[in-house]
Motif scaffolding. Structure first.
Motif, mmCIF file in Angstrom:
data_model
loop_
_atom_site.group_PDB
_atom_site.id
_atom_site.type_symbol
_atom_site.label_atom_id
_atom_site.label_comp_id
_atom_site.label_asym_id
_atom_site.label_seq_id
_atom_site.Cartn_x
_atom_site.Cartn_y
_atom_site.Cartn_z
ATOM 1 N N GLU A 104 0.809 -1.168 0.011
ATOM 2 C CA GLU A 104 -0.035 -0.139 -0.089
ATOM 3 C C GLU A 104 0.967 1.145 0.112
ATOM 4 N N LYS A 105 0.159 2.308 -0.309
ATOM 5 C CA LYS A 105 1.116 3.566 -0.522
ATOM 6 C C LYS A 105 1.406 4.000 1.007
ATOM 7 N N GLU A 157 7.689 9.637 -2.994
ATOM 8 C CA GLU A 157 6.576 8.660 -2.556
ATOM 9 C C GLU A 157 7.276 7.584 -1.882
ATOM 10 N N GLY A 158 6.315 6.969 -1.381
ATOM 11 C CA GLY A 158 6.614 5.881 -0.560
ATOM 12 C C GLY A 158 5.745 4.525 -0.739
ATOM 13 N N ILE A 159 6.085 3.466 -0.034
ATOM 14 C CA ILE A 159 5.537 2.207 -0.199
ATOM 15 C C ILE A 159 5.489 1.184 1.028
ATOM 16 N N ARG A 160 4.602 0.720 1.429
ATOM 17 C CA ARG A 160 4.770 -0.302 2.523
ATOM 18 C C ARG A 160 4.459 -1.740 2.025
ATOM 19 N N ILE A 161 5.387 -2.467 2.308
ATOM 20 C CA ILE A 161 5.352 -3.762 1.504
ATOM 21 C C ILE A 161 5.397 -5.013 2.641
ATOM 22 N N GLU A 205 1.372 -0.508 -9.904
ATOM 23 C CA GLU A 205 0.025 -0.302 -9.971
ATOM 24 C C GLU A 205 -0.506 0.369 -9.074
ATOM 25 N N LEU A 206 0.061 0.652 -8.024
ATOM 26 C CA LEU A 206 -0.385 1.590 -6.865
ATOM 27 C C LEU A 206 -0.362 3.069 -7.194
ATOM 28 N N TYR A 207 0.699 3.500 -8.347
ATOM 29 C CA TYR A 207 0.994 4.839 -8.621
ATOM 30 C C TYR A 207 0.559 4.852 -10.195
#
Length: 317
Positions: A44-45, A73-77, A105-107
């Motif tokens: 998720e972002k 930007e960032g992301i939590r995996i 996909e998220l961005y």
């Protein structure tokens, strides 16, 4: 899109084809996408880059995400399931592509799998892992043009994955997969193997190509497991694959044991130590698995599992 979940496959890399390059191309490969084990992650972002979960693939996932993320930007995996690195499953490519696909996909970046692979620097020697992620099945790639910085070594950046020549559905044959304790050759040691063994004699490349074109592929299309196994056995004795096998004595012993205990053919995936064996029914496969597990328990240790081919790519949810 607020959240994404990706389930990507593992794969067997049967062999590289041409590490001679006299004809103007290099690499090429043959592989089978596996139904299990799989890599599962959700993403998720976020305000920063976080990789959660106890996984040996954390740094590959982080690096790939950073290569694709828009500035600022960032992301939590979160890694929900994985499988071992540097044993022959192709986990590094699947981890990198999964993370890159999540960012894409998220961005809404609109990048293809090939573009993600180039950004993450995956597939510079073999295109099998990238094609397994995208399409699954039995895969044949035609490698790269030799020269223009593309040498025998995989230590290059910015090259696309090997050109996919053919993709076929793989039969519903049980596959016994043994992973003896240990690791395959990787990083600097892997580069050194390429540098010291290549070019492979052209006669061996021709012999291997003959086996692939006139035995392995016809056996696949005719669903002739015995002939396919014979081709797999031959592959272990020639070309760059022979040099890989020579580095893994436990893989040699495990392959021999599999053949003696009912496998039509047995081979080593990539640099090993993962070994796979082919049988044509589930009952015999279970017996082989039990016997190979006993053999490993009495020697170096390791795990043995039963799986089948996966005739589709990663699931994007």
């Amino acid at each position: 899109m607020d959240k994404i979940r990706i389930v990507s496959p593992s794969r067997l890399h049967l062999t590289l084809i041409d590490l001679n390059a006299e004809i103007g191309r290099v690499d090429g490969g043959v592989g089978i996408t596996l139904d299990s084990p799989v890599l599962k992650l959700s993403a998720e972002k976020a305000d920063s880059v976080e990789v959660l979960g106890n996984s040996g693939l954390t740094e590959k996932i982080r690096s790939s995400a950073l290569a694709l993320l828009p500035e600022g930007e960032g992301i939590r995996i979160r890694v929900e399931a994985d499988y071992p690195d540097h044993v022959g499953f192709g986990s590094g490519t699947q981890a990198a592509l999964s993370a890159g696909k999540a960012v894409n996909e998220l961005y809404g970046l609109g990048k293809s799998v090939t573009e993600i692979a180039i950004a993450a620097n995956r597939g510079t020697t073999s295109g099998i892992g990238v094609a397994a992620f995208e399409r699954g099945g039995f895969l044949l790639d035609g490698g790269h043009r030799f020269g223009d910085k593309k040498t025998f070594s995989h230590d290059v950046k910015g090259f696309p994955p090997g050109l996919l020549l053919s993709r076929y559905e793989f039969p519903d044959w049980p596959i016994v997969v043994a992973v003896p304790n240990g690791q395959g050759v990787h990083d600097d040691k892997e580069i050194n193997v390429f540098n010291t063994t290549c070019p492979i004699p052209l006669s061996e490349v021709r012999e291997l190509s003959h086996v692939l074109l006139m035995q392995l592929l016809p056996a696949l299309l005719e669903e002739d497991s015995e002939s396919f196994g014979d081709a797999v056995n031959h592959i272990q004795t020639v070309g760059f694959k022979k040099r890989e096998v020579d580095l893994q004595p436990i893989a040699q012993d495990t392959m021999a044991f599999m053949r003696e205990n009912g496998c039509y053919g047995a081979g080593m995936s990539s640099f090993g130590p993962l070994v796979y064996g082919l049988v044509d029914n589930s009952r015999e496969a279970a017996q082989v698995r039990n016997e190979v597990q006993r053999m490993l328990d009495e020697s170096v240790g390791g795990t043995v599992l039963l799986t089948k081919a996966r005739n589709k790519g990663a699931d994007i949810i």
